[in-house]
Each structure stands twice: as C-alpha cells, then as structure tokens.
Write an enzyme that holds these catalytic residues in place. Structure first.
Site, PDB file in Angstrom:
ATOM      1  N   CYS A 160       0.724  -1.369   0.064  1.00 46.33           N
ATOM      2  CA  CYS A 160       0.037   0.192   0.035  1.00 46.33           C
ATOM      3  C   CYS A 160       0.892   1.261  -0.036  1.00 46.33           C
ATOM      4  O   CYS A 160       1.617   1.480  -1.060  1.00 46.33           O
ATOM      5  CB  CYS A 160      -0.749   0.079   1.163  1.00 46.33           C
ATOM      6  SG  CYS A 160      -2.320   1.099   1.042  1.00 46.33           S
TER       7      CYS A 160
ATOM      8  N   GLU B  81      -1.017  -8.699   5.124  1.00 48.24           N
ATOM      9  CA  GLU B  81      -1.289  -8.845   6.566  1.00 48.24           C
ATOM     10  C   GLU B  81      -2.616  -8.847   7.270  1.00 48.24           C
ATOM     11  O   GLU B  81      -2.935  -9.063   8.324  1.00 48.24           O
ATOM     12  CB  GLU B  81      -0.175  -7.821   7.211  1.00 48.24           C
ATOM     13  CG  GLU B  81      -0.869  -6.287   7.376  1.00 48.24           C
ATOM     14  CD  GLU B  81      -0.990  -5.505   6.358  1.00 48.24           C
ATOM     15  OE1 GLU B  81      -0.649  -5.891   4.765  1.00 48.24           O
ATOM     16  OE2 GLU B  81      -1.373  -4.397   6.078  1.00 48.24           O
TER      17      GLU B  81
ATOM     18  N   HIS C 203      -3.470  -5.648   1.078  1.00 49.00           N
ATOM     19  CA  HIS C 203      -3.078  -5.853   2.451  1.00 49.00           C
ATOM     20  C   HIS C 203      -2.942  -7.335   2.648  1.00 49.00           C
ATOM     21  O   HIS C 203      -3.813  -7.845   3.377  1.00 49.00           O
ATOM     22  CB  HIS C 203      -3.747  -5.182   3.555  1.00 49.00           C
ATOM     23  CG  HIS C 203      -3.665  -3.620   3.251  1.00 49.00           C
ATOM     24  ND1 HIS C 203      -2.344  -3.130   3.848  1.00 49.00           N
ATOM     25  CD2 HIS C 203      -4.148  -2.639   2.598  1.00 49.00           C
ATOM     26  CE1 HIS C 203      -2.558  -1.724   3.745  1.00 49.00           C
ATOM     27  NE2 HIS C 203      -3.583  -1.279   2.986  1.00 49.00           N
TER      28      HIS C 203
END
Lengths: 233, 726
Positions: free
Chosen positions: A86, A199, A197
């Site tokens: 990002c 994560e 993302h």
C-alpha cells in the site's frame, strides 16, 4: 531468517505486519526507525501501509527522502527482498525501485473492501506458494491506488513477467489502475509492491475471513529458507 | 471595549455581574474571554449538570466515571477500556469536512490522554433527507472528513449508524465514539499538582484557528453561521498520529503527574481544569507558547482551539524525558509555566500579567441552571396509530421501498470509505448489529454499538431514550457479548426553551432507568445543546454508545443466516404497534403514534435467553429487531449469504404490524433443527415468549401469503439505494 518493518512517521500498518511475521510465522522481526542509517543482517525489509508524512504533497513522495531509504535502496540493489504494501508500494514507486506512478482512485474516494485478485506470476520469491491463475482474495484500503505506467513501461512489465497480481476484472478493480494491476515486481524479482494488504488476511479469524495473504508471507519465508544466507548480509 | 462586551463572549448580564463580584473588580479583555468559554455550555455544562447528576454511574466494572477526559472500565486480566462519545455538530454544519475530521481528532485525544491506545472508532450521524443538494454536500463532506482523519491516523472505524430525517436538515449531528485499550497500571489523569512542577505544552504550534469554538457551539445556528467558519478548527491527522505515539510512549515511562488534551477552549480549559482537579493553581507565560503566527494576542493564544496539542505536568526533573520523546517524533515540547499552590490561574505575557482568576471559579463554579420545563404542545397531539390508518396495496412494494429508504438501506457507500480493518483486530466489521474487536493475545473480544432513534425520542423522550439503551444492549448480546457500560451523546435544541428542556430531562430519566435495570453504568459522555436551525430544533437525540465483552471469541455471532434448513425463531413477542415506525413515515409521511412499549424486565430476559443460547453454542445467527420491523430485519439476515426464507407466522395482530411494526425486546435467531429444542428450553426457563416462525431455504423471501420476492432483487435495492440518491 530476520525481517525488518520500517516505521515512517505516519505509518499505521507497521504493527500489523510485525504481528503477522512475529506471532503468526514466528520470524525474528524488528522495527526499523525511519531515521536509521544502518540496517544490517536482514533477509526481508517491509515498507508497511499507512500515511507516511500524512501523504502530504503526494503519497510516498516525502518518505522516499527519509534517511532509512538510502540503506534500503542499497539492500535492494544487492538482491535483498523488499516488500512494499500500500503506502509502501507508493514509496517504492517514488524511490524508483519500481517503475510507474500512483494516481488518486478513479472515483476520487478512499476505498476499503475485500477484492478478488488473480495471481499472474507465481514464479517469484513473493508468490511461489500461490497457484498460478488462482483467484485469491485480499482487502484494499487506499485513496491513491490507481497504478499508472506509460505504454512502453507496460510493455516491458509484461515482457518481463513483472506483473504479479491483477484485480480479477475491471468490475472489481477498486481504483481504476491500468490493466487492473494490483502488484508488480522489479526485473530482478526481489522488490515487490502491491496495493492489497496481505497482513490483513493472514488469519481466518479477522475480517474479511479469508487468509490468502498468508501465502504471500509463506512464499517469502520458503524462498529465503531455500536460498539460505547468500545475499544481502 | 465595546458596550456590554460580555455579550460577544456569550455571557449574560447576570453572569457578568457574578464575575465582577467573584473577582471583586472588572475583568480584563483576556479574562472576560476566558470566562466566556469556561462558562459556556460546552465547557461548564451549566444547563445540564443538575440533571446529569442523576445518571447511573456506578458499577463493578467502572474504574473511572464521568469527570475525566474519558471514562474507564475493567475488562479483567489487568486490562481496561477507555471510551467516550463526543459531538461535533456545529462545526460540521458550517464546514462538514473539517468539522467532522476534527471531531474524530478530538475524541481520539480524549482516549489516549487516559493512557489508552485507541483501537476502534464508531460514529453516529444524522442528516436531512438526501434529496436536497445542501444535505448531500453535508453528508459527503462529513463522511469524507471522518474517512480522511480516521484512516490516516490508523484507527479502524468499525461501526455506527446513519439516519436521514428532515428534522436534521439545517443541523446535522456528528457524534464520534472512540474506544481505547490500556493496562490498568497505566491509567493517566488530567491533574496538576505539586508546587513548582513544570507546565508543558506539547504537540502542534498554536494558531488563530477555532478561536472561541466552545462559545460558537453553545449557540443556535443561523443564516450567519457560515461567518463563524474561523471558529472551526483545521485538523492534521498526521500531527495527531505523532502526538498519539509520543504521548503513549511518554505515559509508559511513568514520568507524568498529569496530561490533558487541549480541546474546546484550548489552553484555557486545560490549564484551569487540571489545576482545579489537583486543588492547585497554574502560572503560564504565553510568550513561551510556540505559535504558528506572529503577533498573536494573549486573548488569541488562550482561546485558540488549534488541534493536536496537549498540556503536560511532568514529575520534577522529568522535563528532559518529555522533550526527548517529543523531539524524537519531531514535535514541540516547551515549558510554559509552573504549578502553584494558591489555586490561581495566572497568565503572563512576558512580564505583564494579563489574567488572574481562581481556577476553581473557572472550572467548577460556573452558574448551574435548572431550566424551566413544559410538556410540549405536540406531545399532547400524538395520536394512536391503527393499521387501518396506513394505506397499502402491495406488501412486496412496501418492503422494497423500506429497504431502499436511506435510513434502512445498506450503509456500504459510507463504510467502504472508512478503513475498518487497520490494526487487524476487526472480527466483525460494519453492517452487523455490533462490531466485534479482538484483543490480541487473549481469547476475549469487545462488542461495540451506537444506537438512538430520534423519532421515538421526539414522540416520547423518556421511553425513546430507554429504548436506545435497550437496543444497544440487545445489539451487544446478539453479537455474543455481555453489555458492560455506556457513554451518552446527548443532542438537543435550545435548553432555554422549556419544551426542549423537558425533552432533555425526560431523556436522561429514560437512560437512567434503563441503565439501572440492565446494569450498564454511564461512564462519560457529552451534551450538545442549541442544535437548531431556522427551521426549528432537531429531534431529541440521546445517542448511546455501548461497550460489551465477549468472554471468548467462540461466542462471536453475526446476524446472517448461514445454513439452508436452519429453523428461524423469534424470541420475544409481536405486539400491535406501528407508532413512530419507519413504515408509518414511508407510507403516510407522518411521525406520530405511541412509541413501542418497553418492558425492561422482559428485555432483560430476552437478552438473557439469547446470551445463554450463544454461550451454549447452539445458534447460528442472532439479529435484533428494530427499524423497519420483522420483514426488514429478516431480509437483512438473508443478504450476506444470499439465502431465502419461508416464514409462516400465526398472526394475532394486523399484517402491517406483523411485517413492519417495531415492537421492542425481540431477537431473530436461526438454529439447526436438532438443537431447536434446547433453545426452546432456555426460553421457557427464562419465561420468555418465543415462536418458531420459519425456515432458511432457497433464494426467495416468502412471508405468509403476504410477501414473495427474490432475495437478489431485494439485496440490490438495499445495497445501492444511497448511491443512487447521490
């Protein structure tokens, strides 16, 4: 294996990536302060999401001048793995570690939602545990994720198989990026930037409930374990 | 000085006389400005204090009740939760983006000043009808302001509510709730103590923005309010992110006596309140305050509401610790004065003393008014609503119309602009009854909800406010949590109007009654009066923000139907009630009728039944019945997994009330056939009425012989309604 997660002023996904590496994958992980000039002994450097320097001027535009970027560029040039998520992707573009540029989303609004992606290239350190052409899901959360590159650049990306992830089609493309691009790597395959993302989807417990991000991290770990301590020490 | 200078500070002649009396002399310009903001409603609660004293504020879990920057509750394992709701209505009405953004910034500061890391935000918004350009401008501006600030600072916006009604047309409501997690031993307080201790200002430099914002917020909005735009602060989420990290780092070093956010009335209120809490005084030299502009007067520096600033009292000798940490984050940290023991707030500009007032007088001795109350005329004219009063030809269309009315429609357009996943704790995000946030390293989680139905509160403030508490608790229970405590955002019109004050008084009584019964104390909140535009006052809108605890993540429950073949039960009782309903307003354009009854004993038992069923791990979904009635609520449970229902209810009430009535204390659950008898037993044990009302099947929505629709068609209307209006 040792991983480092950089905290720029305004980073806000640094702790999230740290959590996944440290607690889900049990990797030796350290936070790296943006003023640090020395980074040594890492196998992976992550530039996390967030709003470094408030995204003022242009996302990533100021962060590229942070002191820590010189050793990171050096690390990348020596073959070290760099993952930009990002805002981290935006910083990689601004520091010319990856080609192209980022524009504001085509609907001019911030967008946070789950997206469906296609794995275009799974022969990279970042996607070797993913199936080629598989549809995977990862969330996005950004206001400036509209990736752009000129014709020649795009041709080059294609020729070198640098496009790693695409949004599944135009309809699900959340930002209007060219050719539905969601993530690219450099020619050498050791620097990867993506808007989604991983994560945020490495544990099935949390929203959006899918854990396809897990495979991105496990790809990196598998690559580094195979490679051993040959590069970037 | 102009004639009657107190008027421009928002003070009455009587209050001015009080001030002269207390000081035993005439106040200076700076002093008068200080009194103006400190004695404003916003800072002093002078019109509400006496009523608020009756709120139920005690409970086993309460570690910090009302009176600090934010309240704190205990959640076990040495952990605590700090949370609070705050309004930013007036600024948002004149400058929606910055108004909403700084509303987020302000409440976040209240949380981290307590030593807590903010882990979730919610917001409760009210706008006029969406078919008007000005309303659309406000709506888009507010959402994008919240999005901009909350996303940037990296705190997920996980839930909330948005209602649209003409009553809010000139005066939108923007209430933001923030929730933070802390270790019990790290609780910080906003106290100034210890003679000679330094007083430091940290964070951003002071500018000329937001001067007298507190006084501006304590007046009605008028055509000229846009002239007050300089009273709206400008937010810098980047600066606040640095301030947040630096402050939490500092609090962890155990170097502080006290820390307070500079919110409304900036340096003035933070210094006076901190001194007053510690029975001390404070001396400040404003020439030492870092400023953004040259030649700022002492009046401007004391009254500026520039954002992202804090006042800090370090322990003796710890000034350098503060400076080192703030310098690491590239922030100012300057000693600007000292604590004294004579209780006086003394302001110097270099050598010149510009103000000298007792801190207690400013912070605690503002006049307290018990305003006149009067039963509003309109209440006398509330009519009973019969099903026959509502004309309807086709319930299929009625249901589709309700699903696409902006108040009921999906708020996806709104929440997809909020980062609701950052921090990776969001187990259940926006769009369910309550958001569920995990606590890393533990099996437990928080359930968070905000609720208020302004129409109910307009028609019957006491019952409407009690319903808001009951519904918030029901939402928590449906998500798998145990309701713990609330924060209240009380939004009303002009308290000088006896009818408005009556609404206020009755609402607080309703909250108190429900909180006592459901054992959910109020640990803090906010009062916002003067929510009026030339078109009149808003609906009385007491917003309840509730925090609950899931003992285990296993208890997490969502509202969505999950399996074909599951049985659907309605726990609670259907009553012939259409008053105050969305259906009535949709079909007849009326806000009228008797608000649904609320039997708090039944409510408690219904909640207990569902909670026990969830703990037994037997039910697959739970959804609170609220706006739009059973038909709408069933539909909401169908959408996520595109599952249909076949509903057959033996009716004892009219079709309209059955489908669209908003009777309270009802929860819809789904359960596998094999386990259904267990659920029935739990309900019987708790003396709770229940009914097996249907089954999850197919892709059609069938309700008796009244409604037959494709779920997909309903979902599209529901999901795209707001976007289509813009």
């Amino acid at each position: 294996m040792k991983a480092g997660v950089v905290t720029f002023p305004g980073s806000n996904c640094d702790a999230d990536v740290f959590h996944v590496l440290k607690n889900i994958f049990n990797i030796d992980t350290k936070m790296i302060w943006y003023k640090d000039k020395n980074i040594k002994g890492y196998d992976l450097i992550v530039l996390p999401g967030g709003f470094s320097y408030g995204d003022y001027l242009r996302s990533g535009a100021i962060a590229r001048f942070a002191k820590v970027m010189d050793p990171i560029i050096d690390f990348a040039e020596k073959g070290g793995l760099v993952l930009g998520i990002c805002n981290g992707f935006q910083i990689l573009l601004e520091s010319n570690l990856l080609p192209g540029a980022m524009k504001v989303n085509d609907n001019l609004k911030f967008v946070c939602k789950n997206t469906v992606l296609t794995v275009i290239n799974n022969k990279t350190p970042f996607t070797n545990q993913c199936e080629k052409s598989a549809a995977i899901e990862m969330p996005v959360a950004h206001g400036e994720g509209n990736y752009y590159i000129d014709k020649e650049g795009l041709k080059e990306l294609n020729e070198n198989n640098q496009i790693i992830l695409k949004y599944k089609n135009k309809k699900v493309n959340p930002n209007g990026s060219i050719n539905n691009i969601a993530g690219i790597c450099n020619k050498e395959r050791n620097v990867f930037g993506l808007m989604p993302h991983p994560e945020r989807c490495s544990e099935p417990l949390i929203t959006p409930g899918k854990s396809d991000g897990y495979n991105i991290f496990s790809s990196i770990i598998s690559f580094i374990n195979k490679r051993g301590g040959k590069i970037a020490k | 000085m102009p004639n009657k200078p107190w008027l421009s500070e928002g003070l009455t002649e009587k209050e001015y006389e009080m001030i002269v009396d207390l000081l035993d002399r005439k106040p200076t310009t700076t002093e008068l400005g200080i009194f103006g903001v400190m004695w404003s409603e916003h800072c002093s609660y002078k019109n509400s204090k006496l009523i608020l004293k009756n709120l139920f504020t005690e409970g086993e879990c309460v570690l910090q009740g009302p009176g600090e920057n934010a309240g704190i509750i205990d959640i076990g394992d040495g952990q605590a939760i700090s949370f609070k709701i705050e309004s930013h209505n007036h600024p948002s009405a004149v400058e929606p983006f910055q108004g909403a953004a700084t509303g987020v910034g302000g409440i976040i500061r209240d949380i981290f000043t307590m030593g807590a890391r903010p882990i979730a935000n919610l917001n409760s918004l009210r706008f006029g009808e969406l078919n008007n350009d000005k309303v659309q401008y406000l709506f888009k501006g507010v959402v994008s302001g919240i999005s901009s600030y909350g996303n940037s600072i990296g705190i997920p916006t996980v839930g909330g509510e948005v209602y649209f009604s003409s009553a809010y047309e000139g005066n939108p409501l923007v209430n933001v709730m923030s929730v933070g997690l802390l270790k019990k031993e790290n609780i910080a307080t906003a106290t100034a103590k210890g003679e000679g201790n330094s007083v430091m200002v940290v964070g951003a430099a002071t500018g000329r923005d937001g001067i007298k914002g507190a006084s501006f917020a304590s007046d009605e909005l008028s055509e000229d309010s846009k002239e007050d735009r300089p009273a709206v602060q400008v937010g810098d989420p980047f600066m606040e992110k640095l301030l947040l990290e630096a402050s939490l780092e500092l609090i962890n070093t155990n170097s502080l006596i006290g820390i307070q956010d500079m919110g409304a009335a900036g340096l003035t209120s933070s210094s006076a309140e901190m001194a007053s809490r510690g029975n001390s005084g404070i001396e400040i030299d404003i020439s030492k305050v870092p400023t953004r502009e040259k030649n700022m007067t002492s009046y401007e520096i004391m009254l500026s509401e520039s954002q992202e600033r804090m006042l800090i009292i370090p322990k003796k000798g710890k000034e350098q610790v503060v400076k080192d940490i703030f310098n690491k984050w590239d922030l100012h940290a300057e000693v600007i004065g000292r604590v004294n023991d004579d209780g006086m707030l003394r302001i110097f500009n270099g050598e010149d003393k510009v103000a000298e007032i007792s801190a207690k007088i400013l912070a605690d001795e503002a006049p307290e008014y018990r305003r006149e109350t009067k039963l509003p005329e309109y209440i006398k004219n509330v009519n009973e609503i019969n099903a026959n009063d509502i004309k309807s030809e086709d319930y299929n269309n009625d249901l589709l119309d309700l699903l696409s009315s902006p108040t009921i429609a999906s708020k996806k357009w709104v929440y997809e602009q909020y980062d609701y996943m950052v921090m990776t704790n969001t187990v259940v995000g926006p769009g369910s009854d309550a958001a569920v946030i995990r606590i890393k390293g533990k099996d437990k989680a928080l359930a968070l909800s905000t609720d208020s139905n302004g129409k109910y509160c307009y028609l019957n403030p006491r019952r409407g406010a009690a319903i808001a508490v009951a519904e918030a608790a029901r939402n928590i229970v449906c998500s798998g949590g145990k309701p713990l405590a609330i924060t209240d955002g009380l939004n009303f019109g002009n308290p000088m109007n006896p009818e408005i004050y009556w609404q206020f008084k009755n609402s607080v009584e309703g909250i108190t009654k429900a909180c006592k019964k459901l054992d959910t104390p109020v640990i803090g909140g906010n009062v916002s009066f003067y929510n009026e535009s030339p078109k009149g006052a808003i609906y009385p809108t007491p917003i309840i923000g509730m925090v609950g605890l899931l003992d285990s993540l296993k208890d997490k429950t969502t509202m969505h139907f999950k399996n074909e073949g599951d049985l659907i039960y309605l726990i609670g009782k259907n009553v012939e009630e259409l008053g105050g309903s969305e259906y009535l307003e949709l079909k007849e354009g009326k806000v009228d009728g008797y608000v649904p009854q609320l039997d708090l004993n039944l409510e408690k038992r219904v909640q207990k039944t569902v909670r026990e069923a969830i703990k037994e791990n037997i039910i697959n979904s739970a959804h609170d019945c609220s706006e739009g009635g059973v038909a709408v609520n069933l539909a909401e449970s169908c959408f996520e997994n595109n599952l249909g229902v076949n509903i057959k209810i033996n009716k004892e009430i009219s079709n309209k009330a059955l489908l669209f009535g908003e009777s309270q204390s009802r929860i819809i659950v789904s359960i596998s056939k094999e386990l259904a008898s267990k659920l029935e037993n739990i309900a019987v044990e708790n003396c709770v009425p229940y009914g097996k009302i249907g089954v999850v099947e197919g892709t059609q929505f069938k309700f008796n012989n009244l409604i037959k629709l494709d779920v997909e068609e309903m979902k599209v209307k529901w999901e795209t309604a707001i976007e289509k209006k813009l």
